[in-house]
Write an enzyme that holds these catalytic residues in place. Sequence first.
Site, PDB file in Angstrom:
ATOM      1  N   THR A   1     -12.030  -4.718  30.046  1.00  0.00           N
ATOM      2  CA  THR A   1     -12.762  -5.716  29.268  1.00  0.00           C
ATOM      3  C   THR A   1     -14.112  -6.004  29.909  1.00  0.00           C
ATOM      4  OG1 THR A   1     -10.687  -6.738  28.591  1.00  0.00           O
ATOM      5  CG2 THR A   1     -12.683  -8.041  28.325  1.00  0.00           C
TER       6      THR A   1
ATOM      7  N   CYS B   1      -6.964 -12.561  31.010  1.00  0.00           N
ATOM      8  CA  CYS B   1      -7.619 -12.289  29.723  1.00  0.00           C
ATOM      9  C   CYS B   1      -8.272 -13.536  29.157  1.00  0.00           C
ATOM     10  CB  CYS B   1      -6.608 -11.719  28.719  1.00  0.00           C
ATOM     11  SG  CYS B   1      -6.075 -10.039  29.095  1.00  0.00           S
TER      12      CYS B   1
END
Length: 429
Positions: free
Chosen positions: A123, A263
Site C-alpha cells: 500500500t 491498514c
Amino acid sequence: MYQQLLRKENQIAVIGLGYVGLPIALEFAKYFRVIGFDINHSRVELMQRGIDPSQELEASVFDGKDIVFTSNLEDLRQAQFFVVAVPTPVDDYKVPDLKPLIGASYTIGKVLKKGDYVIYESTVYPGCTEEDCLPILEKESGLKLGADFKIGYSPERINPGDKERTIDKILKIVSGSDAEALEEIAQVYGQIISAGIYKAPTIKVAEAAKVIENTQRDLNISLMNELAIIFDRMGIDTKDVIEAAGTKWNFIKFYPGLVGGHCIGVDPYYLLYKAKKLGYDPQVIHSGRRINDGMPAFIAKRLIQMLIQKSKSPQNAKVLVMGITFKENVSDIRNSKIADLIKELMSFSVNVHIVDPYASPNEVAHEYGLTLMDKPSNDYDAVIVSVGHNEYKVLGIDYFKQIMKEAPILMDLKGMYRNTDEKITYWRL
C-alpha cells in the site's frame, strides 16, 4: 510472460513473506514455479519447514507447492516476474516509512533483466510506484521501462483471520505500465483469483483505489467514535442508537472502536502525506485520524472516572485487559491501539494485567515492553474486554463477576455482552 510462467519456463519471485506475501506466494505456487524471498533468515527457515511465522496458515497449505524459500539474493536472478509485498508502515511522526519498499526496489534492480516484470502490492500513495520505485529499478539495472522491462501495481487484498474470504475469493485490482503489461499481469493473477480481475486504467488509479478503501472505513469509524463520545456524555447507549438507526434502509452500520493494525490506522497517513506535498491540507481525513488516535486516551480517562465514582483509587486499582491483538482471532499486534490504552492507564499508576490467547508474549514484550499473563487472577477492580476473540464471545456476566472484587466495572469495547446483573457497572462504546 503468462504462457512462459504457465509452462514453468519462467519463475515468479515474491519479495516479502509476511501476512500478504506468503499467502500469495503459496497461491501462485499451485500453478507456477515460485521463489519466496525474505531478508529475515529465521522466518525463511520456518517456512522451509512448512511453518507460517505469522500463524495464519496451516502446515498443510505448504504441501505440494512448487516453491523455494530463500534469503539469498542470487536466487532471485532465476525469476522473471517479481511481486513486491513488503510492509509500508508509518514512523513515530506518522510519516510514511518507505525503507522496506525502497530496499526491495534496490534488491530487484540488482537482478532485473530484459523482459522482466515487477509488480508492487504494498500500500502506497498515488504516484509512489512510478515516482519513487521505478527510478531505482532503472538506475540499479541500467534498463529502461517499456524498452526493457515492465511494471505494474496490484493492491493487496488480504484479510487476516478471515477463513471465508481467502485470497482467491477476493476480487483483485491490477494495473500495468502499458496495455501489454496490463493484459499479461491480469492473466497471471487471473490464474489464482477465482473472484475475478478488475483492470484499472493506470497504476496511479490502482494505488489511489487501495489507499481510499481504508481511508473511507477510517472516516466512517471516526464518526461513530465521535458519536460515542457525545452519547456517553448524554448517558445514551451508542450501540442501541445504531441498532435503532439501522432500521432505515439507507443507514450503513459502522461501530465505534479502537482503530489499529497495519491498514485502516496507517493508510490514511499515506494519502495525507501526498496531499500535503501537493500543497493541500486535507481537513476531513486529518480530523478522522485525530479522533481515532485519541480513543485510547478517552477510554482510559473514562475508566479512571468510573473507578473514582466507585471510591476506588486509580493508584491502588487492578485492571485486566483482555486482548491486545489489533483484531479478533489473529496474532498480529502491529499498531495495536490497545497497547496505547494500556499505557494510558499506566500513566495513572493503574496496575494493568494483560491476557490474550493469540498474541505472542515475546512479540508483545519486544514491541511494547509489556508483559502477557498466562491467565487472569480473581481480584480485579475492572475488566476491559478489548478484542472480540471467539474465546471471549462465549463468556457471560457471571464469569466477570468471579474474577472481580466488590463494585466491579466491566468495559466492553466490542459491544459483545448485555448486562444482566445490577451489581456490575457495565459500559460499552
